[in-house]
Design an enzyme around this catalytic site. Structure first.
Site, PDB file in Angstrom:
ATOM      1  N   VAL A  56       0.812  -1.226   0.000  1.00 62.40           N
ATOM      2  CA  VAL A  56       0.000   0.000   0.000  1.00 62.40           C
ATOM      3  C   VAL A  56       0.838   1.266   0.000  1.00 62.40           C
ATOM      4  O   VAL A  56       0.356   2.334  -0.376  1.00 62.40           O
ATOM      5  CB  VAL A  56      -0.989   0.024   1.191  1.00 62.40           C
ATOM      6  CG1 VAL A  56      -2.001  -1.102   1.090  1.00 62.40           C
ATOM      7  CG2 VAL A  56      -0.258   0.008   2.535  1.00 62.40           C
ATOM      8  N   ASN A  82      -7.041  -1.230   6.595  1.00 62.06           N
ATOM      9  CA  ASN A  82      -6.648  -1.832   7.860  1.00 62.06           C
ATOM     10  C   ASN A  82      -5.131  -1.963   8.009  1.00 62.06           C
ATOM     11  O   ASN A  82      -4.637  -2.148   9.120  1.00 62.06           O
ATOM     12  CB  ASN A  82      -7.303  -3.212   7.978  1.00 62.06           C
ATOM     13  CG  ASN A  82      -6.799  -4.002   9.168  1.00 62.06           C
ATOM     14  OD1 ASN A  82      -7.031  -3.632  10.317  1.00 62.06           O
ATOM     15  ND2 ASN A  82      -6.073  -5.088   8.905  1.00 62.06           N
ATOM     16  N   SER A 134      -7.171   4.026  15.789  1.00 62.45           N
ATOM     17  CA  SER A 134      -6.717   3.464  17.066  1.00 62.45           C
ATOM     18  C   SER A 134      -7.062   4.409  18.205  1.00 62.45           C
ATOM     19  O   SER A 134      -7.171   5.627  18.011  1.00 62.45           O
ATOM     20  CB  SER A 134      -5.203   3.239  17.032  1.00 62.45           C
ATOM     21  OG  SER A 134      -4.697   2.949  18.324  1.00 62.45           O
ATOM     22  N   TYR A 147       2.901   6.724  15.624  1.00 66.05           N
ATOM     23  CA  TYR A 147       1.670   5.927  15.478  1.00 66.05           C
ATOM     24  C   TYR A 147       0.442   6.799  15.754  1.00 66.05           C
ATOM     25  O   TYR A 147      -0.547   6.747  15.017  1.00 66.05           O
ATOM     26  CB  TYR A 147       1.734   4.752  16.456  1.00 66.05           C
ATOM     27  CG  TYR A 147       0.650   3.718  16.271  1.00 66.05           C
ATOM     28  CD1 TYR A 147       0.702   2.808  15.218  1.00 66.05           C
ATOM     29  CD2 TYR A 147      -0.410   3.630  17.170  1.00 66.05           C
ATOM     30  CE1 TYR A 147      -0.282   1.844  15.060  1.00 66.05           C
ATOM     31  CE2 TYR A 147      -1.398   2.668  17.014  1.00 66.05           C
ATOM     32  CZ  TYR A 147      -1.330   1.774  15.962  1.00 66.05           C
ATOM     33  OH  TYR A 147      -2.309   0.822  15.802  1.00 66.05           O
ATOM     34  N   ALA A 148       0.512   7.621  16.804  1.00 62.08           N
ATOM     35  CA  ALA A 148      -0.603   8.512  17.152  1.00 62.08           C
ATOM     36  C   ALA A 148      -0.891   9.487  16.019  1.00 62.08           C
ATOM     37  O   ALA A 148      -2.052   9.720  15.656  1.00 62.08           O
ATOM     38  CB  ALA A 148      -0.288   9.278  18.439  1.00 62.08           C
ATOM     39  N   ALA A 149       0.165  10.049  15.438  1.00 65.00           N
ATOM     40  CA  ALA A 149      -0.002  11.005  14.341  1.00 65.00           C
ATOM     41  C   ALA A 149      -0.665  10.338  13.143  1.00 65.00           C
ATOM     42  O   ALA A 149      -1.561  10.914  12.510  1.00 65.00           O
ATOM     43  CB  ALA A 149       1.354  11.588  13.937  1.00 65.00           C
ATOM     44  N   SER A 150      -0.228   9.119  12.829  1.00 62.33           N
ATOM     45  CA  SER A 150      -0.787   8.421  11.660  1.00 62.33           C
ATOM     46  C   SER A 150      -2.256   8.077  11.868  1.00 62.33           C
ATOM     47  O   SER A 150      -3.075   8.228  10.959  1.00 62.33           O
ATOM     48  CB  SER A 150       0.019   7.150  11.369  1.00 62.33           C
ATOM     49  OG  SER A 150      -0.172   6.163  12.380  1.00 62.33           O
ATOM     50  N   LYS A 151      -2.604   7.640  13.066  1.00 64.68           N
ATOM     51  CA  LYS A 151      -3.985   7.216  13.322  1.00 64.68           C
ATOM     52  C   LYS A 151      -4.917   8.407  13.519  1.00 64.68           C
ATOM     53  O   LYS A 151      -6.102   8.347  13.162  1.00 64.68           O
ATOM     54  CB  LYS A 151      -4.031   6.289  14.540  1.00 64.68           C
ATOM     55  CG  LYS A 151      -3.331   4.943  14.307  1.00 64.68           C
ATOM     56  CD  LYS A 151      -3.956   4.171  13.169  1.00 64.68           C
ATOM     57  CE  LYS A 151      -3.425   2.758  13.059  1.00 64.68           C
ATOM     58  NZ  LYS A 151      -4.073   1.980  11.991  1.00 64.68           N
ATOM     59  N   ILE A 182      -6.416  -4.701  21.510  1.00 67.37           N
ATOM     60  CA  ILE A 182      -7.007  -5.901  20.933  1.00 67.37           C
ATOM     61  C   ILE A 182      -5.947  -7.012  20.895  1.00 67.37           C
ATOM     62  O   ILE A 182      -4.770  -6.741  20.633  1.00 67.37           O
ATOM     63  CB  ILE A 182      -7.532  -5.627  19.502  1.00 67.37           C
ATOM     64  CG1 ILE A 182      -8.427  -4.374  19.488  1.00 67.37           C
ATOM     65  CG2 ILE A 182      -8.277  -6.838  18.954  1.00 67.37           C
ATOM     66  CD1 ILE A 182      -9.666  -4.438  20.364  1.00 67.37           C
TER      67      ILE A 182
END
Length: 241
Positions: A56, A82, A134, A147-151, A182
Protein backbone atom coordinates in the site's frame (compact mmCIF):
# COMPACT_ATOMS: atom_id res chain seq x y z
CA UNK A 1 -26.22 -7.86 7.66
CA UNK A 2 -26.18 -9.43 4.23
CA UNK A 3 -23.31 -8.57 1.86
CA UNK A 4 -24.45 -10.84 -0.98
CA UNK A 5 -23.25 -9.52 -4.33
CA UNK A 6 -20.82 -7.05 -2.74
CA UNK A 7 -17.11 -6.90 -3.57
CA UNK A 8 -14.96 -6.04 -0.55
CA UNK A 9 -11.27 -5.11 -0.44
CA UNK A 10 -9.40 -5.39 2.87
CA UNK A 11 -5.80 -4.22 3.31
CA UNK A 12 -3.54 -5.72 5.96
CA UNK A 13 -5.64 -8.81 5.35
CA UNK A 14 -3.53 -11.45 7.07
CA UNK A 15 -3.14 -9.65 10.41
CA UNK A 16 -5.36 -10.40 13.40
CA UNK A 17 -8.06 -7.80 12.75
CA UNK A 18 -7.73 -8.03 8.97
CA UNK A 19 -8.17 -11.78 8.99
CA UNK A 20 -11.24 -11.53 11.23
CA UNK A 21 -12.79 -8.94 8.88
CA UNK A 22 -12.12 -11.06 5.78
CA UNK A 23 -13.69 -14.15 7.34
CA UNK A 24 -16.76 -12.31 8.59
CA UNK A 25 -17.28 -10.60 5.22
CA UNK A 26 -17.00 -13.99 3.50
CA UNK A 27 -19.55 -15.51 5.91
CA UNK A 28 -21.88 -12.59 5.12
CA UNK A 29 -21.79 -13.33 1.40
CA UNK A 30 -19.26 -10.83 0.05
CA UNK A 31 -16.57 -11.58 -2.51
CA UNK A 32 -13.45 -10.72 -0.49
CA UNK A 33 -10.09 -9.60 -1.84
CA UNK A 34 -7.45 -9.47 0.88
CA UNK A 35 -4.43 -7.27 0.16
CA UNK A 36 -1.16 -7.78 2.01
CA UNK A 37 2.52 -7.28 1.23
CA UNK A 38 3.31 -10.87 2.22
CA UNK A 39 1.01 -13.85 1.73
CA UNK A 40 1.78 -17.12 3.49
CA UNK A 41 0.81 -20.50 2.05
CA UNK A 42 -1.76 -21.08 4.79
CA UNK A 43 -3.40 -17.77 3.87
CA UNK A 44 -3.58 -18.67 0.19
CA UNK A 45 -5.79 -21.65 0.89
CA UNK A 46 -8.26 -19.67 2.99
CA UNK A 47 -11.56 -20.81 1.53
CA UNK A 48 -13.49 -18.16 -0.37
CA UNK A 49 -11.00 -15.31 0.11
CA UNK A 50 -8.89 -14.08 -2.82
CA UNK A 51 -5.52 -12.80 -1.68
CA UNK A 52 -3.40 -10.32 -3.61
CA UNK A 53 0.18 -9.30 -2.89
CA UNK A 54 0.50 -5.52 -3.05
CA UNK A 55 2.28 -2.87 -1.01
CA UNK A 56 0.00 0.00 0.00
CA UNK A 57 2.96 2.35 0.42
CA UNK A 58 3.72 2.07 -3.31
CA UNK A 59 1.47 4.47 -5.24
CA UNK A 60 1.88 2.89 -8.67
CA UNK A 61 1.62 -0.66 -7.38
CA UNK A 62 -1.57 0.28 -5.57
CA UNK A 63 -3.05 1.86 -8.70
CA UNK A 64 -2.36 -1.30 -10.67
CA UNK A 65 -3.85 -3.51 -7.93
CA UNK A 66 -7.08 -1.49 -7.79
CA UNK A 67 -7.41 -1.49 -11.58
CA UNK A 68 -6.83 -5.26 -11.65
CA UNK A 69 -9.52 -5.83 -9.02
CA UNK A 70 -12.07 -3.66 -10.84
CA UNK A 71 -11.29 -5.37 -14.15
CA UNK A 72 -11.61 -8.85 -12.63
CA UNK A 73 -14.62 -8.33 -10.34
CA UNK A 74 -16.34 -5.42 -12.07
CA UNK A 75 -16.54 -3.12 -9.06
CA UNK A 76 -15.52 -2.40 -5.47
CA UNK A 77 -18.36 -1.82 -3.00
CA UNK A 78 -16.47 -1.92 0.29
CA UNK A 79 -12.94 -0.85 1.24
CA UNK A 80 -11.36 -1.45 4.64
CA UNK A 81 -8.08 0.41 5.17
CA UNK A 82 -6.65 -1.83 7.86
CA UNK A 83 -2.92 -2.06 6.96
CA UNK A 84 -0.84 -0.72 9.83
CA UNK A 85 2.50 -1.04 11.60
CA UNK A 86 4.11 0.35 14.73
CA UNK A 87 7.71 1.36 15.40
CA UNK A 88 7.56 2.59 18.98
CA UNK A 89 10.15 4.80 20.66
CA UNK A 90 10.30 7.90 22.80
CA UNK A 91 10.46 10.96 20.55
CA UNK A 92 14.02 11.78 21.66
CA UNK A 93 15.12 8.30 20.59
CA UNK A 94 12.92 7.84 17.52
CA UNK A 95 14.73 7.67 14.21
CA UNK A 96 13.58 9.36 11.03
CA UNK A 97 13.12 5.92 9.49
CA UNK A 98 10.82 4.82 12.35
CA UNK A 99 8.70 7.91 11.90
CA UNK A 100 8.55 7.76 8.11
CA UNK A 101 7.71 4.04 7.88
CA UNK A 102 4.72 4.35 10.20
CA UNK A 103 3.36 7.42 8.43
CA UNK A 104 3.94 5.80 5.01
CA UNK A 105 2.02 2.63 5.87
CA UNK A 106 -0.71 3.79 8.24
CA UNK A 107 -1.55 7.16 6.70
CA UNK A 108 -0.21 7.46 3.16
CA UNK A 109 -1.00 3.79 2.49
CA UNK A 110 -4.68 4.42 3.23
CA UNK A 111 -4.58 7.52 1.04
CA UNK A 112 -2.96 5.60 -1.82
CA UNK A 113 -5.72 2.97 -1.87
CA UNK A 114 -8.60 5.41 -1.36
CA UNK A 115 -7.17 7.74 -4.03
CA UNK A 116 -8.27 5.14 -6.61
CA UNK A 117 -11.16 3.34 -4.88
CA UNK A 118 -13.02 6.44 -3.66
CA UNK A 119 -13.59 8.02 -7.11
CA UNK A 120 -14.59 4.59 -8.50
CA UNK A 121 -17.28 4.25 -5.79
CA UNK A 122 -18.38 7.84 -6.40
CA UNK A 123 -18.84 7.10 -10.11
CA UNK A 124 -20.92 4.05 -9.17
CA UNK A 125 -23.01 6.19 -6.78
CA UNK A 126 -22.38 4.13 -3.69
CA UNK A 127 -19.91 2.39 -1.43
CA UNK A 128 -18.55 2.17 2.08
CA UNK A 129 -15.01 2.93 3.21
CA UNK A 130 -13.95 1.96 6.73
CA UNK A 131 -10.63 3.14 8.15
CA UNK A 132 -9.09 1.31 11.11
CA UNK A 133 -7.66 3.99 13.39
CA UNK A 134 -6.72 3.46 17.07
CA UNK A 135 -7.36 4.63 20.60
CA UNK A 136 -3.84 6.07 20.36
CA UNK A 137 -4.96 8.33 17.52
CA UNK A 138 -7.67 9.80 19.75
CA UNK A 139 -5.90 10.05 23.12
CA UNK A 140 -2.18 9.71 22.32
CA UNK A 141 0.32 7.45 24.08
CA UNK A 142 3.84 7.74 25.45
CA UNK A 143 6.42 6.38 23.01
CA UNK A 144 4.00 6.31 20.08
CA UNK A 145 4.05 9.81 18.63
CA UNK A 146 4.48 8.47 15.09
CA UNK A 147 1.67 5.93 15.48
CA UNK A 148 -0.60 8.51 17.15
CA UNK A 149 0.00 11.01 14.34
CA UNK A 150 -0.79 8.42 11.66
CA UNK A 151 -3.99 7.22 13.32
CA UNK A 152 -5.21 10.72 14.17
CA UNK A 153 -4.54 11.70 10.56
CA UNK A 154 -6.65 8.76 9.43
CA UNK A 155 -9.62 10.10 11.41
CA UNK A 156 -9.12 13.50 9.79
CA UNK A 157 -9.04 11.97 6.32
CA UNK A 158 -12.17 9.98 7.19
CA UNK A 159 -14.12 13.18 7.81
CA UNK A 160 -12.75 14.86 4.68
CA UNK A 161 -13.51 11.84 2.48
CA UNK A 162 -17.03 11.56 3.92
CA UNK A 163 -17.71 15.06 2.59
CA UNK A 164 -15.77 14.66 -0.65
CA UNK A 165 -17.05 11.31 -1.92
CA UNK A 166 -20.70 12.03 -1.08
CA UNK A 167 -20.74 15.05 -3.38
CA UNK A 168 -22.71 15.13 -6.64
CA UNK A 169 -24.73 12.06 -5.72
CA UNK A 170 -21.62 10.02 -4.93
CA UNK A 171 -23.39 8.45 -1.93
CA UNK A 172 -20.13 6.99 -0.57
CA UNK A 173 -20.04 6.61 3.19
CA UNK A 174 -16.70 6.88 5.03
CA UNK A 175 -16.24 6.01 8.70
CA UNK A 176 -13.45 5.02 11.04
CA UNK A 177 -13.06 2.77 14.06
CA UNK A 178 -10.61 3.40 16.88
CA UNK A 179 -9.96 0.04 18.58
CA UNK A 180 -8.47 -0.09 22.05
CA UNK A 181 -6.13 -2.89 23.08
CA UNK A 182 -7.01 -5.90 20.93
CA UNK A 183 -5.44 -9.38 21.11
CA UNK A 184 -3.24 -9.23 18.03
CA UNK A 185 0.45 -9.71 17.23
CA UNK A 186 0.97 -5.99 17.79
CA UNK A 187 0.58 -6.60 21.54
CA UNK A 188 3.00 -9.54 21.66
CA UNK A 189 5.97 -7.28 22.36
CA UNK A 190 4.33 -5.72 25.41
CA UNK A 191 5.48 -7.08 28.80
CA UNK A 192 2.81 -8.98 30.74
CA UNK A 193 3.05 -6.48 33.62
CA UNK A 194 2.24 -3.61 31.28
CA UNK A 195 -0.69 -5.49 29.74
CA UNK A 196 -2.00 -6.29 33.21
CA UNK A 197 -1.93 -2.59 34.09
CA UNK A 198 -3.69 -1.74 30.84
CA UNK A 199 -6.40 -4.28 31.58
CA UNK A 200 -7.08 -2.66 34.95
CA UNK A 201 -7.98 0.57 33.16
CA UNK A 202 -10.53 -1.11 30.91
CA UNK A 203 -14.07 -0.95 32.30
CA UNK A 204 -14.96 -4.36 30.87
CA UNK A 205 -11.86 -5.80 32.51
CA UNK A 206 -10.38 -7.51 29.46
CA UNK A 207 -8.63 -7.03 26.14
CA UNK A 208 -10.73 -6.97 22.98
CA UNK A 209 -10.99 -9.74 20.40
CA UNK A 210 -10.36 -9.14 16.67
CA UNK A 211 -13.83 -10.52 15.90
CA UNK A 212 -15.40 -7.76 18.02
CA UNK A 213 -13.82 -5.12 15.78
CA UNK A 214 -14.81 -7.10 12.69
CA UNK A 215 -18.46 -7.00 13.79
CA UNK A 216 -18.37 -3.20 13.85
CA UNK A 217 -16.72 -3.14 10.42
CA UNK A 218 -19.48 -5.42 9.10
CA UNK A 219 -22.13 -3.05 10.45
CA UNK A 220 -20.50 -0.04 8.78
CA UNK A 221 -20.09 -1.97 5.52
CA UNK A 222 -23.73 -3.05 5.46
CA UNK A 223 -26.98 -1.26 4.67
CA UNK A 224 -27.77 -1.23 8.38
CA UNK A 225 -25.56 1.85 8.73
CA UNK A 226 -26.93 3.66 5.66
CA UNK A 227 -27.24 7.03 7.44
CA UNK A 228 -23.86 6.98 9.20
CA UNK A 229 -20.88 8.75 7.65
CA UNK A 230 -17.93 10.84 8.83
CA UNK A 231 -18.06 9.13 12.23
CA UNK A 232 -15.30 7.63 14.36
CA UNK A 233 -16.41 4.77 16.62
CA UNK A 234 -14.38 4.21 19.77
CA UNK A 235 -14.22 0.49 20.60
CA UNK A 236 -12.04 0.23 23.66
CA UNK A 237 -14.09 -1.58 26.31
CA UNK A 238 -14.60 1.64 28.27
CA UNK A 239 -10.88 2.28 28.76
CA UNK A 240 -11.32 6.03 28.41
CA UNK A 241 -14.45 6.54 30.54
Amino acid sequence: MDLQGKVAVVTGATGGIGQAICRLFKESGARVIGIHKHIKKEDEVENGIDYMISTVTDYEETRQAVEEIIEKYGKIDILVNNAGINRDAMTKNMTEEQFDKVIATNLKGAWNVTRFVGPHMQQNHGGSIINISSIVGVYGNVGQSNYAASKAGLIGMTKSWAKEFARNGGNVRVNSIAPGFIKTKMLEGMPEKVLAEVQKKISLGRLGEPTEIAQIVLFLASGRSSYITGTNINANGGMTL
